[in-house]
Design an enzyme around this catalytic site. Structure first.
Site, PDB file in Angstrom:
ATOM      1  N   ARG A   1      12.511   0.840 -10.779  1.00 45.39           N
ATOM      2  CA  ARG A   1      11.141   0.539 -10.875  1.00 45.39           C
ATOM      3  C   ARG A   1      10.450   0.654 -12.261  1.00 45.39           C
ATOM      4  O   ARG A   1      10.939   1.635 -12.946  1.00 45.39           O
ATOM      5  CB  ARG A   1      10.216   1.660 -10.061  1.00 45.39           C
ATOM      6  CG  ARG A   1      11.092   1.598  -8.578  1.00 45.39           C
ATOM      7  CD  ARG A   1      11.190   0.280  -7.820  1.00 45.39           C
ATOM      8  NE  ARG A   1      10.065  -0.203  -7.830  1.00 45.39           N
ATOM      9  CZ  ARG A   1       9.017   0.268  -6.702  1.00 45.39           C
ATOM     10  NH1 ARG A   1       9.302   1.036  -6.038  1.00 45.39           N
ATOM     11  NH2 ARG A   1       7.756  -0.601  -6.526  1.00 45.39           N
TER      12      ARG A   1
ATOM     13  N   PRO B   1       0.759  -1.148  -0.094  1.00 46.63           N
ATOM     14  CA  PRO B   1      -0.001   0.001   0.101  1.00 46.63           C
ATOM     15  C   PRO B   1       0.990   1.419   0.186  1.00 46.63           C
ATOM     16  O   PRO B   1       1.847   1.300   0.664  1.00 46.63           O
ATOM     17  CB  PRO B   1      -0.951  -0.090   1.370  1.00 46.63           C
ATOM     18  CG  PRO B   1      -0.591  -1.309   1.832  1.00 46.63           C
ATOM     19  CD  PRO B   1       0.796  -1.790   1.377  1.00 46.63           C
ATOM     20  N   GLU B   2       0.419   2.338  -0.714  1.00 44.97           N
ATOM     21  CA  GLU B   2       1.008   3.556  -0.766  1.00 44.97           C
ATOM     22  C   GLU B   2       0.024   4.645   0.364  1.00 44.97           C
ATOM     23  O   GLU B   2      -0.762   3.713   0.987  1.00 44.97           O
ATOM     24  CB  GLU B   2       1.019   4.084  -2.119  1.00 44.97           C
ATOM     25  CG  GLU B   2       1.600   3.137  -2.963  1.00 44.97           C
ATOM     26  CD  GLU B   2       1.923   3.612  -4.588  1.00 44.97           C
ATOM     27  OE1 GLU B   2       2.007   4.936  -4.666  1.00 44.97           O
ATOM     28  OE2 GLU B   2       2.024   2.816  -5.449  1.00 44.97           O
TER      29      GLU B   2
ATOM     30  N   LYS C   1       4.044   6.136   4.619  1.00 44.65           N
ATOM     31  CA  LYS C   1       3.027   5.041   4.511  1.00 44.65           C
ATOM     32  C   LYS C   1       3.000   4.014   5.589  1.00 44.65           C
ATOM     33  O   LYS C   1       2.745   2.834   5.817  1.00 44.65           O
ATOM     34  CB  LYS C   1       4.077   4.138   3.401  1.00 44.65           C
ATOM     35  CG  LYS C   1       3.862   4.725   2.102  1.00 44.65           C
ATOM     36  CD  LYS C   1       5.020   3.814   1.047  1.00 44.65           C
ATOM     37  CE  LYS C   1       5.083   4.916  -0.148  1.00 44.65           C
ATOM     38  NZ  LYS C   1       6.365   4.173  -0.952  1.00 44.65           N
TER      39      LYS C   1
END
Length: 272
Positions: free
Chosen positions: A260, A2-3, A58
């Site tokens: 990424r 999750p961000e 986060k």
DNA sequence: CCAAGCACCTGACGGC
DNA sequence: TGCCGTCAGGTGCTTG
């Protein structure tokens, strides 16, 4: 996994249902590895009443009545779910039994995440939060723009850098770069103040929209009640390589930036 | 100081 | 069907 939006949705859900609940016992299934050993973590939590749940960067934080805090980082596949009491399953790391018979469960398939208990002093001295940059939803886009203006790194790397701005991960970085029409490899110092302000305004929009849609569920994310989010249905670029741009119908491309995958439209997002 | 690359771990999926 | 390689939303450590 999750961000910012996903952790925010979880924190709001937990704050609504956990406030005033007391932790009566905790189970740590065999072979589970916690970053803090169960024999020190569990006694810090049991007997305590939950004051509130909130988010910073986060990180999910649950404050207890002795002012200590349970700190959860969900990393890629962590979940924190509040529901009816059940037997531990194979990915559960720790299960907190509450005084109303309900249960708070931290599970994590890939075991990257962690839970720790901090005193107020330890929390204030925690390097991770000390290093974290400003909250993107509580900071003016002009100020955020100033934080990348002199940087030579790729803007995508800057968005993912938690000390530049907190809480942004791969999904919301790619989605806000698309909205701003910025190529992910554009250097921070080549963007210009006006465009950078635009970028962070788009970032705020995307984060707010994602929160209102209960977050994005790719494979693992669920909120505090165990429900999937819906914002993945509104992605423009994330995970859509080869598919068509919603604006110009070009085929979306992917490059690696800062290790990424970054998906972008080669026509709408030109390098500057 | 900064950036790149890999390590941490499991599961899903595509190709042969 | 099965084996193998690749990839996944994050962060921290090492290396150059």
């Amino acid at each position: 996994m999750p961000e910012l939006p996903e952790v925010e949705v979880i924190a709001r859900g937990l704050d609504a249902t956990l406030k005033g609940r007391t932790i009566v016992s905790a189970e740590v299934p065999g072979l589970t590895r916690l970053s803090e050993p169960a024999n020190t973590l569990v006694p810090k939590a049991v007997g305590r009443t939950i004051r509130r749940a909130y988010r910073r960067a986060k990180v999910l934080l649950i404050e207890l009545d002795d002012r200590s805090t349970l700190v959860f980082h969900l990393k890629m596949t962590g979940r924190v779910v509040h529901g009816e009491r059940r037997a531990a399953d194979r990915h559960d790391r720790i299960l907190f039994n509450l005084d109303d018979g309900s249960q708070l469960i931290f599970s994590d398939m890939r075991k990257f995440g962690y839970v720790r208990a901090f005193t107020p002093e330890e929390l204030a001295e925690w390097d991770f939060l000390k290093r974290a940059g400003p909250e993107p939803l509580e900071t003016a886009p002009e100020e955020l723009a100033g934080r990348i203006r002199d940087r030579r790194s790729a803007v995508k790397a800057l968005l993912l850098n938690q000390s530049v701005v907190a809480g942004v991960g791969n999904i919301y970085a790619d989605e806000s770069l698309f909205r701003a029409g910025l190529h992910p490899e554009t250097r921070g110092d080549r963007i210009g103040q006006a465009k950078a302000v635009e970028l962070f305004a788009h970032l705020q929009d995307v984060l707010k929209l994602a929160i209102s849609e209960n977050g994005s569920s790719i494979s693992d994310y669920v909120n505090a009640s165990g429900d999937a989010g819906a914002f993945q249905n509104s992605f423009n670029v994330y995970g859509k390589k080869g598919c068509c741009c919603v604006r110009c119908e070009s085929r979306l491309q992917a490059v690696k930036v800062a290790g990424r995958t970054s998906t972008f439209c080669p026509k709408c997002q030109k390098k500057r």
